[in-house]
Design a protein around this motif. Structure first.
Motif, PDB file in Angstrom:
ATOM      1  N   CYS A 119       0.615  -1.165   0.150  1.00  0.00           N
ATOM      2  CA  CYS A 119       0.192   0.055   0.125  1.00  0.00           C
ATOM      3  C   CYS A 119       0.857   1.268  -0.074  1.00  0.00           C
ATOM      4  O   CYS A 119       0.305   2.321   0.057  1.00  0.00           O
ATOM      5  CB  CYS A 119      -1.073  -0.059   1.286  1.00  0.00           C
ATOM      6  SG  CYS A 119      -0.234   0.075   2.859  1.00  0.00           S
ATOM      7  N   SER A 140      -7.446   8.477   6.387  1.00  0.00           N
ATOM      8  CA  SER A 140      -8.244   9.093   5.669  1.00  0.00           C
ATOM      9  C   SER A 140      -8.802   7.974   4.788  1.00  0.00           C
ATOM     10  O   SER A 140      -8.382   6.731   4.705  1.00  0.00           O
ATOM     11  CB  SER A 140      -7.624  10.084   4.781  1.00  0.00           C
ATOM     12  OG  SER A 140      -6.603   9.199   3.916  1.00  0.00           O
ATOM     13  N   LEU A 141      -9.963   8.172   4.207  1.00  0.00           N
ATOM     14  CA  LEU A 141     -10.312   7.375   3.086  1.00  0.00           C
ATOM     15  C   LEU A 141      -9.484   7.001   1.950  1.00  0.00           C
ATOM     16  O   LEU A 141      -9.547   6.046   1.635  1.00  0.00           O
ATOM     17  CB  LEU A 141     -11.715   7.980   2.437  1.00  0.00           C
ATOM     18  CG  LEU A 141     -12.845   8.277   3.233  1.00  0.00           C
ATOM     19  CD1 LEU A 141     -14.187   8.854   2.591  1.00  0.00           C
ATOM     20  CD2 LEU A 141     -13.334   6.652   3.943  1.00  0.00           C
ATOM     21  N   GLU A 142      -8.713   7.768   1.534  1.00  0.00           N
ATOM     22  CA  GLU A 142      -7.674   7.520   0.590  1.00  0.00           C
ATOM     23  C   GLU A 142      -6.570   6.426   1.077  1.00  0.00           C
ATOM     24  O   GLU A 142      -6.421   5.498   0.420  1.00  0.00           O
ATOM     25  CB  GLU A 142      -6.884   8.699   0.230  1.00  0.00           C
ATOM     26  CG  GLU A 142      -5.786   8.450  -0.875  1.00  0.00           C
ATOM     27  CD  GLU A 142      -5.001   9.472  -1.305  1.00  0.00           C
ATOM     28  OE1 GLU A 142      -4.149   9.592  -1.961  1.00  0.00           O
ATOM     29  OE2 GLU A 142      -5.262  10.665  -0.853  1.00  0.00           O
ATOM     30  N   VAL A 143      -6.352   6.754   2.315  1.00  0.00           N
ATOM     31  CA  VAL A 143      -5.355   5.849   2.873  1.00  0.00           C
ATOM     32  C   VAL A 143      -6.016   4.384   3.164  1.00  0.00           C
ATOM     33  O   VAL A 143      -5.622   3.419   2.864  1.00  0.00           O
ATOM     34  CB  VAL A 143      -4.697   6.411   4.291  1.00  0.00           C
ATOM     35  CG1 VAL A 143      -4.195   5.082   5.303  1.00  0.00           C
ATOM     36  CG2 VAL A 143      -3.879   7.373   4.054  1.00  0.00           C
ATOM     37  N   GLU A 189      -8.402   2.987   1.478  1.00  0.00           N
ATOM     38  CA  GLU A 189      -8.653   2.366   0.161  1.00  0.00           C
ATOM     39  C   GLU A 189      -7.281   1.681  -0.327  1.00  0.00           C
ATOM     40  O   GLU A 189      -7.279   0.527  -0.791  1.00  0.00           O
ATOM     41  CB  GLU A 189      -8.839   3.429  -0.965  1.00  0.00           C
ATOM     42  CG  GLU A 189      -9.462   2.804  -2.232  1.00  0.00           C
ATOM     43  CD  GLU A 189     -10.034   3.971  -2.885  1.00  0.00           C
ATOM     44  OE1 GLU A 189     -11.091   3.579  -3.693  1.00  0.00           O
ATOM     45  OE2 GLU A 189      -9.621   4.979  -3.299  1.00  0.00           O
ATOM     46  N   ARG A 190      -6.212   2.323   0.015  1.00  0.00           N
ATOM     47  CA  ARG A 190      -4.875   1.693  -0.259  1.00  0.00           C
ATOM     48  C   ARG A 190      -4.722   0.504   0.582  1.00  0.00           C
ATOM     49  O   ARG A 190      -4.241  -0.539   0.053  1.00  0.00           O
ATOM     50  CB  ARG A 190      -3.754   2.807  -0.030  1.00  0.00           C
ATOM     51  CG  ARG A 190      -3.747   3.757  -1.138  1.00  0.00           C
ATOM     52  CD  ARG A 190      -2.896   5.012  -0.646  1.00  0.00           C
ATOM     53  NE  ARG A 190      -1.593   5.000  -0.538  1.00  0.00           N
ATOM     54  CZ  ARG A 190      -0.592   5.815  -0.051  1.00  0.00           C
ATOM     55  NH1 ARG A 190      -1.278   6.990   0.172  1.00  0.00           N
ATOM     56  NH2 ARG A 190       0.711   5.430   0.099  1.00  0.00           N
ATOM     57  N   SER A 198      -7.091  -1.411   1.996  1.00  0.00           N
ATOM     58  CA  SER A 198      -8.002  -2.468   1.570  1.00  0.00           C
ATOM     59  C   SER A 198      -7.386  -3.032   0.092  1.00  0.00           C
ATOM     60  O   SER A 198      -7.560  -4.303   0.063  1.00  0.00           O
ATOM     61  CB  SER A 198      -9.332  -1.412   1.048  1.00  0.00           C
ATOM     62  OG  SER A 198      -9.844  -1.047   2.167  1.00  0.00           O
ATOM     63  N   LEU A 255     -13.022  -1.270  -0.129  1.00  0.00           N
ATOM     64  CA  LEU A 255     -13.154  -0.546   0.908  1.00  0.00           C
ATOM     65  C   LEU A 255     -14.358  -0.720   1.533  1.00  0.00           C
ATOM     66  O   LEU A 255     -14.690  -0.608   2.923  1.00  0.00           O
ATOM     67  CB  LEU A 255     -13.062   0.898   0.412  1.00  0.00           C
ATOM     68  CG  LEU A 255     -13.213   2.136   1.494  1.00  0.00           C
ATOM     69  CD1 LEU A 255     -12.360   1.893   2.596  1.00  0.00           C
ATOM     70  CD2 LEU A 255     -13.126   3.446   0.733  1.00  0.00           C
TER      71      LEU A 255
END
Length: 220
Positions: free
Chosen positions: A62, A80-83, A85-86, A88, A95
């Motif tokens: 990730c 964060s959602l971005e992190v 997602e990575r 996941s 996610l």
């Protein structure tokens, strides 16, 4: 520095609470008092461990450092959602799946080792009957009560019981006559006997030197 250490102490306490809660009682684990960052971290750690991945493996997948991943898993850093997602992607899940796991009940489990099972006083104890409680439930309500019961031939008096719910008996050792209402049943090792607790019941006679059986009272 004191405030920082105090906060760290609270974080560790919450983390331990989250990790141990599922083994302390018989009800579903209530995680509502656990901060969201810690719940997210616990899900990430659990999924990583299920897959047999190390923090280094995750880091390579990730693009986050092992130290950062460790802080996220321990609830010390918000992701964060971005992190997420990575993360996941590195775990091979969507996610949405990761998020759905955050508030998923962790079930129930309790282990009472042999030396932790308390002897309890119940009707019949004064006649020499030995009761060992096999499961401890917190709170005012009881879903069920399982006991390991030992009687011997010196118990020349047997009390009668009557209570709401259903009772189940499984014979382990010895033989006894068991009274249920107007009927008498011979119970031997391996026998399973289920009956309504509202009908007067109880041991009638011990036919061997001793008997040992498990009884479970299920409350309606």
């Amino acid at each position: 520095m004191k405030a920082k250490n105090g906060g760290q102490g609270r974080t560790n306490k919450k983390s331990k609470q989250l990790e141990k809660a599922s083994g302390e009682g018989l009800g579903p684990v209530d995680t509502t008092s656990i901060p969201i960052d810690m719940r997210v971290g616990a899900v990430v750690r659990r999924k990583r461990q299920q897959l047999g991945l190390t923090l280094s493996d995750m880091s390579a997948g990730c693009g986050l450092s092992s130290a950062m991943l460790s802080r996220i898993e321990n609830g010390q850093n918000a992701a964060s959602l971005e992190v997420l997602e990575r993360i996941s992607g590195a775990l091979g899940v969507r996610l949405s799946f990761l998020m759905s796991e955050i508030d998923k009940p962790q079930g129930m489990a309790q282990l009472l080792k042999a030396d932790e099972q308390p002897e309890v006083i119940r009707t019949g104890s004064r006649y020499g009957h030995n009761y060992r409680l096999l499961s401890y439930q917190r709170g005012a309500s009881r879903l069920f009560e399982p006991f390991l019961i030992h009687l011997d031939r010196e118990s020349d008096e047997f009390p009668r019981f009557q209570h709401p719910g259903t009772e189940f008996i499984y014979m382990l050792e010895g033989k006894m006559q068991y009274k249920f209402g107007d009927n008498s049943y011979l119970l031997e090792p391996g026998d399973a006997f289920t009956f309504s607790g509202e009908v007067v019941h109880g041991p009638e006679d011990v036919l061997t030197e001793a008997v040992k059986f498990i009884t479970v009272i299920v409350h309606d």
